[in-house]
Design a protein around this motif. Structure first.
Motif, PDB file in Angstrom:
ATOM      1  N   TYR A 237      -2.626   2.031  -7.761  1.00 37.39           N
ATOM      2  CA  TYR A 237      -3.686   1.686  -6.810  1.00 37.39           C
ATOM      3  C   TYR A 237      -4.842   2.668  -6.956  1.00 37.39           C
ATOM      4  O   TYR A 237      -6.005   2.282  -7.049  1.00 37.39           O
ATOM      5  N   TYR A 287      -3.394  -6.464  -7.853  1.00 36.83           N
ATOM      6  CA  TYR A 287      -2.560  -5.363  -7.340  1.00 36.83           C
ATOM      7  C   TYR A 287      -2.302  -5.569  -5.854  1.00 36.83           C
ATOM      8  O   TYR A 287      -1.165  -5.522  -5.400  1.00 36.83           O
ATOM      9  N   ALA A 291       1.425  -5.744  -4.795  1.00 37.83           N
ATOM     10  CA  ALA A 291       2.022  -4.419  -4.593  1.00 37.83           C
ATOM     11  C   ALA A 291       2.814  -4.337  -3.302  1.00 37.83           C
ATOM     12  O   ALA A 291       3.823  -3.646  -3.239  1.00 37.83           O
TER      13      ALA A 291
END
Ligand code: SF4
Ligand code: SF4
Lengths: 423, 225
Positions: A237, A287, A291
């Motif tokens: 990230y 992401y 995530a």
């Protein structure tokens, strides 16, 4: 303008007046630097001149009302800088943002050098200087966070195996490497510049990784930062969002610097950077979409549905959604690109803020014992921590923008780094 | 010498005598929360039955202290006897140690502009040959017992041999030296003060942990005279 040639580099002759008062850019820099100064005075005042009463005073003057009042102020008042309710988080946000994004720019430029991407190479010196400015702005922030007046003990009484010492050699090598690269570009040592690009690329990656390591891993036991290292995906990230922001900064820079001088090249360069930005935005979006499946459920809950949800969606909107819509079209206008850049820059900064403040307000580790998490000491913090960086801290963060502009402008004045050069 | 403290925390009445004595001894603002020494209260209820547990606490003088490792200037160090100290002169206030300490035992001392913490009265008493701390000396209910873990015949080790105990945040791996004595006759109190992850130890079980950490760290112990 008169020029000297020193070691193969053309240096502009700059008068002191021009250096200090030359144009409106310097006034903007001064404006920001005033904030830095006010912030530093505030912080130093708290640190060195705040005299607080202690148990000794109470013992020396038993029953004295002034001492009693002073002690009450010292214990319950607003003095002192490190408080549970107002931890220094904005410093960390700014430091990490500046260092990550600055080295992200350096990384992208080094990559362009290696792959011979002429468009970027033309403006490489300017980009690198900008990256350098951001890195220095980050270091400035953390230097104020550290205790400058006592800093000589770092040299007089060093413990090299402590984590902070990891950073020193890193920057001592990294920053001169960037400076050397800028020098090679300015002195037309094209081949050498290309050769140096690889170590710079690797160093930039090392900075991105080590920064994370030092900030988080070394302080792993801190409840707030615990989260950072518990979930390895968070490193990505930090890196993806940094590269997105770096591309956005480069796009904005291209527009600001070249829009009037090299219109066609400017347009071509913006198109190229736009593509990089778009890919990064897509990566960041992917992401964020995936995530949370892997990262701690509690943390995901707080971010997605809890107290930080509005900030999180604002971050997604600014850093991912708006730029995606604006940049996805084959031909997006200059204005769209500029809006997208600004949106990403603000959005990714917001992302960092959520991260650091969120970690502080909701430590992810329910550890047994006397930790503040167990006794709800964070309850109070949850409400206010996000909104209340101390005034001095905020001023220093604003002031760090002045560092970027100042560094860039001074280097540019002497070396015309903003000029486009045929590689 | 390996200094440590046992706490019979069930006897704690939260009178704050230890806190006042410590702060008076070390010139710390009276009343300042979590500075050098404090008592945490956990109030909860189980099936509607409320309870309060008091944990008197301070720096654990961890045998394997992370605060010492992160300090870039050596301002945090081990003194003889494994007492963890912080030097006000060489502290640059980076607060790395404050972050590294899992017990939140360190704070910024405004008057000296440096990080401060409990020193087991090393500088004010122990170096002068006394074998007591200000907090122990003042506690009206005898919660605290300061002593030497190397002295098998001493009061501290004798106590630890007879009572079960636990340490805080054991999974942090810091090998702390504040031993919380498990309440013997009140199982409710005992259960309310531990959780399922807490390991309850006997002296024979814990001693090897101490020995191991001591072997690892004692070469770093410094004589400060
Ligand atoms: S309790 Fe905290 S300050 Fe004390 S030795 Fe352990 S880690 Fe260091
Ligand atoms: S705050 Fe002081 S004692 Fe703590 S790690 Fe930094 S320099 Fe060492």
């Amino acid at each position: 303008m008169a020029r000297y040639t020193i070691a193969g580099v053309e240096v502009n002759r700059v008068s002191l007046k021009n250096l200090l008062l030359g144009d409106k850019v310097i006034y903007i820099a001064y404006g920001f630097l005033v904030f830095a100064l006010i912030g530093m005075i505030d912080v130093f005042w708290d640190r060195y001149f705040l005299v607080s009463a202690t148990a000794f005073d109470a013992g020396l003057f038993p029953g004295n009302r002034e001492v009693a009042a002073a002690m009450k102020e010292a214990v319950f008042g607003s003095g002192g800088e490190v408080k549970r309710e107002a931890p220094w988080s904005l410093y960390i946000v700014n430091y990490m943002y500046m260092i990550y994004v600055g080295s992200g720019i350096v990384f992208l430029v080094a990559l362009a050098e290696l792959f011979n991407i002429t468009l970027i190479k033309r403006a490489a010196a300017g980009f690198l200087t900008l990256g350098l400015g951001m890195i220095l702005a980050g270091l400035f922030t953390i230097l104020v966070d550290l205790n400058i007046l006592h800093l000589h003990w770092m040299l007089l009484s060093p413990r090299y195996n402590s984590g902070m010492w990891l950073m020193l050699p890193l920057y001592i090598i990294y920053i001169p490497l960037i400076v050397l690269e800028i020098y090679l570009i300015l002195s037309h040592h094209t081949n050498l510049a290309k050769k140096l690009a690889l170590p710079i690329l690797l160093m930039s990656l090392a900075v991105e990784f080590l920064e994370f390591y030092v900030q988080a891993k070394l302080f792993d036991m801190n409840s707030a930062r615990h989260l950072w290292t518990t979930y390895p995906l968070l490193t990505f990230y930090f890196m993806i969002s940094a590269f997105t922001a770096s591309a956005a900064v480069m796009m904005l820079y291209t527009f600001l610097v070249y829009r009037n001088t090299d219109r066609t090249k400017c347009a071509a360069m913006m198109d190229l950077v736009k593509k990089i930005t778009l890919y990064s935005v897509i990566a960041l979006g992917s992401y964020e979409a995936t995530a949370y499946l892997f990262i701690d459920k509690k943390w995901a809950g707080i971010i997605l549905f809890g107290d930080f949800k509005f900030y999180f969606y604002a971050y997604l909107l600014l850093a991912v959604a708006i730029p995606f819509v604006l940049l996805f079209k084959e031909r997006s206008s200059k204005l769209a690109k500029v809006i997208a850049s600004v949106s990403i820059i603000i959005g990714t900064y917001l992302g960092r803020i959520i991260f650091v403040y969120g970690g502080n307000a909701y430590p992810m580790s329910d550890r047994f014992g006397i930790g503040f998490e167990k006794y709800g000491e964070y309850e109070a913090v949850k409400e206010i921590v996000f909104f209340m960086p101390s005034w001095g801290e905020a001023a220093i963060v604003i002031g760090s923008l002045g560092i970027i502009i100042f560094v860039y402008r001074v280097i540019n004045l002497f070396f015309s780094v903003s000029m486009m050069r045929e590689p | 010498m390996n200094f440590a403290m046992a706490l019979d925390y069930q006897s704690c009445i939260d009178c704050k005598a230890c806190e006042v004595a410590c702060k008076e001894e070390n010139g710390v603002q009276l009343g300042a929360d979590k500075q050098r020494i404090w008592v945490t209260q956990s109030e909860k209820s189980i099936f509607g039955e409320p309870f309060v547990v008091l944990h008197p606490s301070q720096c654990n003088h961890c045998q394997d202290a992370p605060c010492v490792d992160v300090c870039p200037t050596g301002a945090s160090y081990f003194a003889i006897g494994g007492i963890v100290m912080s030097n006000k002169e060489t502290c640059i206030l980076c607060r790395g140690c404050m972050e590294a300490c899992p017990y939140d035992a360190r704070f910024v001392d405004d008057t000296h502009v440096a990080v401060d913490k409990c020193t087991f009265c090393y500088d004010t008493r122990i170096v002068k040959g006394e074998m007591t701390t200000a907090c122990q000396a003042t506690c009206p209910t005898k919660v605290r017992l300061f002593g030497d873990l190397d002295d098998e015949e001493g009061e501290l080790v004798q106590l630890l041999k007879h009572r079960k105990f636990y340490v805080l945040k054991e999974n942090e791996g810091t090998v702390p030296k504040l031993f919380y004595l498990l309440p013997e006759h009140d199982m409710n109190y005992a259960m309310n003060s531990v959780n399922e992850e807490t390991n309850i130890y006997t002296w024979d079980e814990f001693k090897p942990l101490i020995e191991k950490a001591k072997t690892k760290r004692s070469s770093q112990w410094q004589d400060i005279q």
